[in-house]
Design a protein around this motif. Structure first.
Motif, PDB file in Angstrom:
ATOM      1  N   ILE A 196       0.893  -1.258  -0.024  1.00 23.06           N
ATOM      2  CA  ILE A 196      -0.002  -0.015  -0.167  1.00 23.06           C
ATOM      3  C   ILE A 196       0.895   1.212  -0.056  1.00 23.06           C
ATOM      4  O   ILE A 196       0.507   2.359  -0.104  1.00 23.06           O
ATOM      5  CB  ILE A 196      -1.097  -0.038   0.971  1.00 23.06           C
ATOM      6  N   GLY A 197       2.113   1.165   0.251  1.00 15.21           N
ATOM      7  CA  GLY A 197       2.847   2.242   0.395  1.00 15.21           C
ATOM      8  C   GLY A 197       2.872   3.107   1.657  1.00 15.21           C
ATOM      9  O   GLY A 197       3.050   4.353   1.772  1.00 15.21           O
ATOM     10  N   LEU A 198       2.411   2.238   2.893  1.00 19.38           N
ATOM     11  CA  LEU A 198       2.483   3.059   4.050  1.00 19.38           C
ATOM     12  C   LEU A 198       3.881   3.195   4.597  1.00 19.38           C
ATOM     13  O   LEU A 198       4.492   2.684   4.295  1.00 19.38           O
ATOM     14  CB  LEU A 198       1.443   2.090   5.036  1.00 19.38           C
ATOM     15  N   SER A 199       3.732   4.064   5.741  1.00 19.10           N
ATOM     16  CA  SER A 199       5.101   4.454   6.470  1.00 19.10           C
ATOM     17  C   SER A 199       5.113   4.006   7.768  1.00 19.10           C
ATOM     18  O   SER A 199       6.027   4.121   8.550  1.00 19.10           O
ATOM     19  CB  SER A 199       5.467   5.791   6.124  1.00 19.10           C
ATOM     20  N   GLY A 200       3.896   3.762   8.546  1.00 17.56           N
ATOM     21  CA  GLY A 200       3.431   3.548   9.693  1.00 17.56           C
ATOM     22  C   GLY A 200       3.510   2.017  10.098  1.00 17.56           C
ATOM     23  O   GLY A 200       4.185   1.111   9.322  1.00 17.56           O
ATOM     24  N   GLY A 201       2.992   1.545  11.072  1.00 14.95           N
ATOM     25  CA  GLY A 201       3.032   0.414  11.492  1.00 14.95           C
ATOM     26  C   GLY A 201       1.803  -0.474  11.447  1.00 14.95           C
ATOM     27  O   GLY A 201       0.857  -0.021  10.548  1.00 14.95           O
ATOM     28  N   ALA A 202       1.578  -1.406  12.091  1.00 16.98           N
ATOM     29  CA  ALA A 202       0.415  -2.377  11.843  1.00 16.98           C
ATOM     30  C   ALA A 202      -0.808  -1.539  12.107  1.00 16.98           C
ATOM     31  O   ALA A 202      -2.080  -1.788  11.458  1.00 16.98           O
ATOM     32  CB  ALA A 202       0.325  -3.567  12.632  1.00 16.98           C
ATOM     33  N   GLU A 203      -1.021  -0.586  13.072  1.00 17.82           N
ATOM     34  CA  GLU A 203      -2.086   0.093  13.431  1.00 17.82           C
ATOM     35  C   GLU A 203      -2.741   0.960  12.266  1.00 17.82           C
ATOM     36  O   GLU A 203      -3.924   1.263  12.158  1.00 17.82           O
ATOM     37  CB  GLU A 203      -1.821   1.175  14.601  1.00 17.82           C
ATOM     38  N   GLU A 204      -1.768   1.305  11.277  1.00 19.36           N
ATOM     39  CA  GLU A 204      -2.134   2.020  10.341  1.00 19.36           C
ATOM     40  C   GLU A 204      -2.877   1.218   9.043  1.00 19.36           C
ATOM     41  O   GLU A 204      -3.878   1.636   8.395  1.00 19.36           O
ATOM     42  CB  GLU A 204      -0.850   2.892   9.494  1.00 19.36           C
ATOM     43  N   VAL A 205      -2.414  -0.266   9.022  1.00 25.06           N
ATOM     44  CA  VAL A 205      -3.136  -1.001   8.137  1.00 25.06           C
ATOM     45  C   VAL A 205      -4.547  -1.485   8.806  1.00 25.06           C
ATOM     46  O   VAL A 205      -5.787  -1.538   7.963  1.00 25.06           O
ATOM     47  CB  VAL A 205      -2.281  -2.509   8.097  1.00 25.06           C
TER      48      VAL A 205
END
Length: 303
Positions: A196-205
């Motif tokens: 997804i291209g996220l930069s945060g941790g699991a909580e962002e998912v």
């Protein structure tokens, strides 16, 4: 004066020490940064000082230290935890005991949390419970009749290394396709970054999944599927009265618990379907300290 027991939760980020009474009540707790980079001698020195501080005005019978593995709980030796650099075969129990003059016992941190939950949390009044922590990594602990089942070498319930998908992703020193490599918070974050291209941790998912993002939902579904396979394997192996799920990932328990229960039923014998109890942890961050303290209590009572 009532006897009390000291529990220590040695983590890669924080060092916590608490006083626990015979009913499992946490009477006092103090926390300081572990500062893992300072090395084991500095950390143990500060641990001893913290224990002396919290046990003032109490008659402490024993100390239980919950530590990340691998470790040798029978000889009180921390072997080589990945999140505690420089720790190699450190005889922490004997070092602390020599300074304090009371019995000190070492226990795997997941085992400590398992015992705390079994005695005073979601496993109380159950004949057996299997605790699973799903956080940065995945750990476990198996308790029967309020006694830890640690195995011949102290490696019982090291479920993070259980192979779920042969030839799959490798994480740290785990087997390729291990449960930890597929279902931990670290693995969920990794998939979120890659897909997804996220930069945060699991909580962002999890946040995106709750908002209906299809790729995030697929990532969560895959992780839960791997966890369900692991739980089904354990159900067929030891058939505990209840599985207790804790750790940071369980902050999204309202979303994932129903999915886990549904998926586990897909992987077990027909006679087990609908019978496997899967509950969230109740003690949360208290479980490790309480369980470590109770482990120390039990070891003293056995002597």
């Amino acid at each position: 004066m009532e006897n009390v027991y000291i529990g220590v939760d040695l983590g890669g980020t924080n060092l916590r020490v608490g006083i626990v009474d015979q009913k499992g009540q946490l009477l006092k707790v103090k926390q300081i940064p572990t500062d893992a980079e300072t090395g084991y001698e500095s950390i143990i020195k500060r641990m001893i000082a913290l224990i002396k501080d919290v046990k003032k005005a109490y008659s402490a019978v024993s100390v239980g230290i919950g530590s990340p593995g691998p470790l040798n709980p029978f000889d009180g030796i921390v072997v080589a935890p990945p999140n505690l650099p420089g720790w190699k075969d450190v005889p922490i129990a004997s070092i602390v005991q020599e300074d304090l003059g009371i019995p000190v016992f070492l226990v795997n941190d997941a085992d400590a949390a398992a015992l705390g939950e079994a005695m005073f949390g979601s496993g109380r009044e159950r004949s057996s419970s299997f605790y699973i922590t799903v956080s940065t990594g995945i750990g476990g602990g198996y308790v029967q009749n309020n006694r830890l089942i640690q195995g011949e070498h102290g490696y019982s319930a090291e479920i993070g290394n259980m192979i779920i998908k042969p030839g799959g992703m490798r994480h740290a020193n785990m087997n390729a396709g291990s449960l930890e490599s597929l279902a931990s918070g670290t693995s969920i974050a990794r998939e979120g970054q890659a897909r997804i291209g996220l930069s945060g941790g699991a909580e962002e998912v999890f946040q995106l999944a709750q908002e209906g993002n299809e790729e995030a939902l697929r990532i969560i579904d895959e992780a839960i599927d791997a966890l369900a396979i692991g739980i089904a394997n354990l159900a067929h192996s030891v058939d505990p009265a209840v599985f207790i799920l804790g750790g940071g990932v369980m902050q999204a328990k309202e979303m994932i618990l129903p999915l886990i229960r549904e998926k586990v039923d897909q992987y077990v014998y027909e006679g087990l379907r609908g019978k496997i109890k899967i509950e969230p942890a109740q003690l949360n961050d208290k479980a490790g300290i309480v369980g470590a303290a109770m482990h120390g209590r039990q070891k003293v009572e056995e002597q």
